[in-house]
Design a protein around this motif. Structure first.
Motif, PDB file in Angstrom:
ATOM      1  N   MET A 110       0.842  -1.195   0.000  1.00  0.00           N
ATOM      2  CA  MET A 110       0.000   0.000   0.000  1.00  0.00           C
ATOM      3  C   MET A 110       0.881   1.250   0.000  1.00  0.00           C
ATOM      4  O   MET A 110       1.878   1.316   0.704  1.00  0.00           O
ATOM      5  N   GLY A 111       0.462   2.205  -0.798  1.00  0.00           N
ATOM      6  CA  GLY A 111       1.278   3.401  -0.980  1.00  0.00           C
ATOM      7  C   GLY A 111       2.016   3.371  -2.303  1.00  0.00           C
ATOM      8  O   GLY A 111       2.402   4.421  -2.818  1.00  0.00           O
ATOM      9  N   TYR A 112       2.208   2.185  -2.853  1.00  0.00           N
ATOM     10  CA  TYR A 112       2.850   2.026  -4.162  1.00  0.00           C
ATOM     11  C   TYR A 112       1.933   1.357  -5.182  1.00  0.00           C
ATOM     12  O   TYR A 112       1.890   1.737  -6.343  1.00  0.00           O
ATOM     13  N   THR A 160      -3.227  -4.341   1.282  1.00  0.00           N
ATOM     14  CA  THR A 160      -2.942  -4.531  -0.145  1.00  0.00           C
ATOM     15  C   THR A 160      -3.918  -5.521  -0.777  1.00  0.00           C
ATOM     16  O   THR A 160      -4.487  -5.256  -1.845  1.00  0.00           O
ATOM     17  N   ASP A 215       6.381  -1.508  -6.973  1.00  0.00           N
ATOM     18  CA  ASP A 215       6.840  -0.124  -6.788  1.00  0.00           C
ATOM     19  C   ASP A 215       7.380   0.478  -8.088  1.00  0.00           C
ATOM     20  O   ASP A 215       8.143   1.441  -8.067  1.00  0.00           O
ATOM     21  N   GLN A 253      12.059   8.283  -2.716  1.00  0.00           N
ATOM     22  CA  GLN A 253      10.777   8.925  -2.437  1.00  0.00           C
ATOM     23  C   GLN A 253      10.317   9.592  -3.736  1.00  0.00           C
ATOM     24  O   GLN A 253      10.037   8.906  -4.701  1.00  0.00           O
ATOM     25  N   LYS A 301      11.016   3.994  -0.020  1.00  0.00           N
ATOM     26  CA  LYS A 301       9.846   4.537   0.675  1.00  0.00           C
ATOM     27  C   LYS A 301      10.283   5.313   1.909  1.00  0.00           C
ATOM     28  O   LYS A 301       9.948   6.466   2.104  1.00  0.00           O
TER      29      LYS A 301
END
Length: 264
Positions: free
Chosen positions: A18-20, A45, A87, A120, A174
């Motif tokens: 999560m986040g990617y 996820t 990612d 990042q 990250k």
């Protein structure tokens, strides 16, 4: 008569991404199918992927990268496969090049992608990755993953290879703890490779190889020009090498202990 459009499967493996993963899925939405094999994520996820209308998600236990990617490859319905990490992001320009390539009667069966590394949201221009490239686009019927590597897997290709011009964007970093955990995990998997290949532990390797990796990437390959980002990445990459030899030493000691315990 118009030419039949080639179909393509986008394949991804995940664990706690999560986040990617959202950006990655959006960037491969042009594919005719998106298949994700998740190794029982605990951060949401799997739930996100399960609710996504364009994604087929399968949960499968993770043993190593080669076995997980080999399993994922078998799930593809189409011969042309785009295999990306969770990612990684496919730009619009790269998407156009991919579609033009597979629909242009190409005689290549696999394509290398160069990658643009992101710390990042800032680019890493040096730090040893200037020439990094990986197979990401290939015909399922013409390739297999080598069983000789369990991390940084190798693709065996039966046919001609090409290189795409546009770069794949890789959000490699990250945060500090996440990247550190990733490098330590890679180091332990490389130690298992060494152990299975009967490559013995050597204390000089443990001392000099991490030092050489840092010097090579930070000085010779200009990580210093990436400033603080380069220092962080080069240090953690060297730490992964150190973990490789620490883990190999542990594996050999454990093997020796088991040997003596089972001796008559």
């Amino acid at each position: 008569m118009s030419k039949t459009k080639e179909k393509i499967s986008a394949l991804i493996i995940t664990y706690n991404e999560m986040g990617y993963i959202q950006k990655c899925i959006d960037s491969v939405s042009f594919a005719d199918e998106i298949i994700v094999v998740d190794s029982f994520s605990t951060d949401g996820t799997y739930e996100y992927l399960s609710a996504h209308p364009k994604v087929k998600v399968i949960q499968h236990p993770f043993t190593n990268f080669t076995l997980q990617k080999s399993y994922t490859l078998k799930q593809a319905s189409h011969d042309w496969v785009l295999f990306v990490d969770a990612d990684e992001v496919v730009s619009d320009a790269l998407k156009d090049e991919i579609l033009a390539t597979i629909n242009n009667n190409t005689d290549c069966v696999a394509y290398w992608f160069y990658r643009k590394f992101m710390f990042q949201n800032e680019p890493l221009n040096f730090s040893g990755w200037q020439t990094d490239k990986n197979y990401r686009l290939f015909r399922k019927s013409k390739v297999s993953f080598s069983d000789k590597k369990i991390v940084h897997e190798t693709l065996n290709v039966n046919g001609k290879s090409g290189i795409l011009k546009e770069k794949l964007t890789h959000y490699c970093y990250k945060n500090y703890e996440d990247y550190k955990a990733k490098m330590l995990s890679y180091g332990r998997l490389k130690a298992k490779e060494d152990f299975y290949r009967e490559s013995p532990y050597n204390v000089l390797y443990m001392i000099f190889k991490p030092a050489w990796k840092f010097f090579n990437h930070y000085i010779l390959r200009l990580g210093i020009l990436d400033e603080k980002k380069g220092l962080t990445i080069c240090y953690l990459n060297a730490l992964g090498d150190l973990e490789r030899y620490r883990e190999l030493k542990k594996l050999e000691k454990k093997n020796e202990l088991t040997y003596y315990l089972v001796m008559p």
